[in-house]
Design an enzyme around this catalytic site. Sequence first.
Site, PDB file in Angstrom:
ATOM      1  N   ASP A  30       0.621  -5.537  -2.064  1.00  0.00           N
ATOM      2  CA  ASP A  30       1.998  -5.893  -2.396  1.00  0.00           C
ATOM      3  C   ASP A  30       2.130  -6.303  -3.865  1.00  0.00           C
ATOM      4  O   ASP A  30       1.181  -6.809  -4.465  1.00  0.00           O
ATOM      5  CB  ASP A  30       2.459  -7.046  -1.478  1.00  0.00           C
ATOM      6  CG  ASP A  30       3.980  -7.156  -1.415  1.00  0.00           C
ATOM      7  OD1 ASP A  30       4.667  -6.264  -1.937  1.00  0.00           O
ATOM      8  OD2 ASP A  30       4.472  -8.150  -0.848  1.00  0.00           O
ATOM      9  N   ASN A  78       9.695   0.376   5.263  1.00  0.00           N
ATOM     10  CA  ASN A  78       9.850   0.859   3.890  1.00  0.00           C
ATOM     11  C   ASN A  78      10.805   2.056   3.771  1.00  0.00           C
ATOM     12  O   ASN A  78      11.275   2.380   2.683  1.00  0.00           O
ATOM     13  CB  ASN A  78       8.491   1.203   3.260  1.00  0.00           C
ATOM     14  CG  ASN A  78       7.648  -0.009   2.910  1.00  0.00           C
ATOM     15  OD1 ASN A  78       6.418   0.024   2.966  1.00  0.00           O
ATOM     16  ND2 ASN A  78       8.300  -1.116   2.517  1.00  0.00           N
TER      17      ASN A  78
HETATM   18  C1  IPE Z   1       4.486  -4.568   3.160  1.00  0.00           C
HETATM   19  O1  IPE Z   1       5.006  -4.802   1.909  1.00  0.00           O
HETATM   20  C2  IPE Z   1       4.266  -3.098   3.369  1.00  0.00           C
HETATM   21  C3  IPE Z   1       3.250  -2.473   2.537  1.00  0.00           C
HETATM   22  C4  IPE Z   1       2.453  -3.098   1.725  1.00  0.00           C
HETATM   23  C5  IPE Z   1       3.149  -1.039   2.661  1.00  0.00           C
HETATM   24  P1  IPE Z   1       6.588  -4.998   1.696  1.00  0.00           P
HETATM   25  O2  IPE Z   1       6.774  -5.291   0.261  1.00  0.00           O
HETATM   26  O3  IPE Z   1       7.327  -3.847   2.240  1.00  0.00           O
HETATM   27  O4  IPE Z   1       6.874  -6.282   2.594  1.00  0.00           O
HETATM   28  P2  IPE Z   1       8.152  -7.221   2.692  1.00  0.00           P
HETATM   29  O5  IPE Z   1       9.306  -6.344   3.036  1.00  0.00           O
HETATM   30  O6  IPE Z   1       8.344  -7.870   1.366  1.00  0.00           O
HETATM   31  O7  IPE Z   1       7.825  -8.213   3.742  1.00  0.00           O
HETATM   32  C1  IPE Z   2       3.920  -2.632  -2.421  1.00  0.00           C
HETATM   33  O1  IPE Z   2       4.605  -3.067  -3.543  1.00  0.00           O
HETATM   34  C2  IPE Z   2       4.044  -1.144  -2.205  1.00  0.00           C
HETATM   35  C3  IPE Z   2       4.816  -0.748  -1.024  1.00  0.00           C
HETATM   36  C4  IPE Z   2       5.338  -1.553  -0.149  1.00  0.00           C
HETATM   37  C5  IPE Z   2       5.010   0.695  -0.817  1.00  0.00           C
HETATM   38  P1  IPE Z   2       6.165  -3.356  -3.530  1.00  0.00           P
HETATM   39  O2  IPE Z   2       6.869  -2.100  -3.879  1.00  0.00           O
HETATM   40  O3  IPE Z   2       6.552  -3.961  -2.240  1.00  0.00           O
HETATM   41  O4  IPE Z   2       6.310  -4.404  -4.702  1.00  0.00           O
HETATM   42  P2  IPE Z   2       7.295  -5.644  -4.761  1.00  0.00           P
HETATM   43  O5  IPE Z   2       7.086  -6.454  -3.508  1.00  0.00           O
HETATM   44  O6  IPE Z   2       8.682  -5.096  -4.846  1.00  0.00           O
HETATM   45  O7  IPE Z   2       6.887  -6.385  -5.986  1.00  0.00           O
HETATM   46 MG    MG Z   3       6.714  -5.896  -1.603  1.00  0.00          MG
END
Ligand code: IPE
Ligand code: IPE
Ligand code: MG
Length: 256
Positions: A30, A78
């Site tokens: 994340d 997602n």
């Molecule tokens: C969790 O990360 C899913 C992945 C790392 C693929 P998100 O960034 O989507 O999680 P939330 O929505 O902040 O909980």
């Molecule tokens: C994790 O990084 C990747 C996926 C969930 C695909 P994020 O895209 O969630 O990054 P933040 O949470 O917006 O910083």
């Molecule tokens: Mg995220």
Amino acid sequence: MLRAQQMSTDSLLPQIDREKLPKHIAIIMDGNGRWAKKRALPRLVGHEYGVKSVRTVAETAARLGVKYLTLYTFSTENWNRPQLEVKAIMALLVRTIRKEVATLQKNNIRLRTIGNIEALPKDAYNELQEAMALTANNDSMDLVLALNYSARWDIVQATKQIAESVQNGSIKVEDINEKTISESLNTGALPELDLLIRTSGEFRISNFMLWEMAYGEFYFTDIYWPEFDQEAFYRAIVDYQKRERRFGKTSDQIKP
Ligand code: IPE
Ligand code: IPE
Ligand code: MG
């Protein structure tokens, strides 16, 4: 790698006990978006740099002797992101798999997936199938990508499978036990989860491996995923190895 960084990586490695490695590590990768935002870059650049971390961590884990590494790559939730970002992530997935198959082969890593990959765009699905077939006989480590995965989705599909087995008479209700459920989940062929890492300073599970983490050890770090490097990975393992996993028993009971 910077010299100071190299030094701390070198001092961490000897602290790792190869006999007590977590067999199955899962990572909620994340912070790609925030990493990019901090640099006034588009979110996709964050995802692109995130791929570098995937390569580093997969190679490091395999070299160390970790047997299973599961990466939360794209959740069921997602899909709710802006469609442009979803499209870009899917395109990045295709490009990355195509490019990194050689890295997997070089490191003798087998690629697997959990999640509903049949519902991914066709080119992503095909690319995955090809890479999985190509790497099927590799045996240093299993790299498991959680794609279009969520734990509740998995529990629902497992429940349906079990209900069907009861309906067609292949199992009896009274024979359903924890093993039946574990084996019906997408993670059924994987060993118990030992260590769950989440990057970017969030303290939540986001619908990941709800059943599997019953006795998993949690490790949270503030580091954004694109900055999660070998040193950060070693740190997580060193921390894990300092813990006492009691599984309900007392400390005295589990001391040799
Ligand atoms: C969790 O990360 C899913 C992945 C790392 C693929 P998100 O960034 O989507 O999680 P939330 O929505 O902040 O909980
Ligand atoms: C994790 O990084 C990747 C996926 C969930 C695909 P994020 O895209 O969630 O990054 P933040 O949470 O917006 O910083
Ligand atoms: Mg995220």
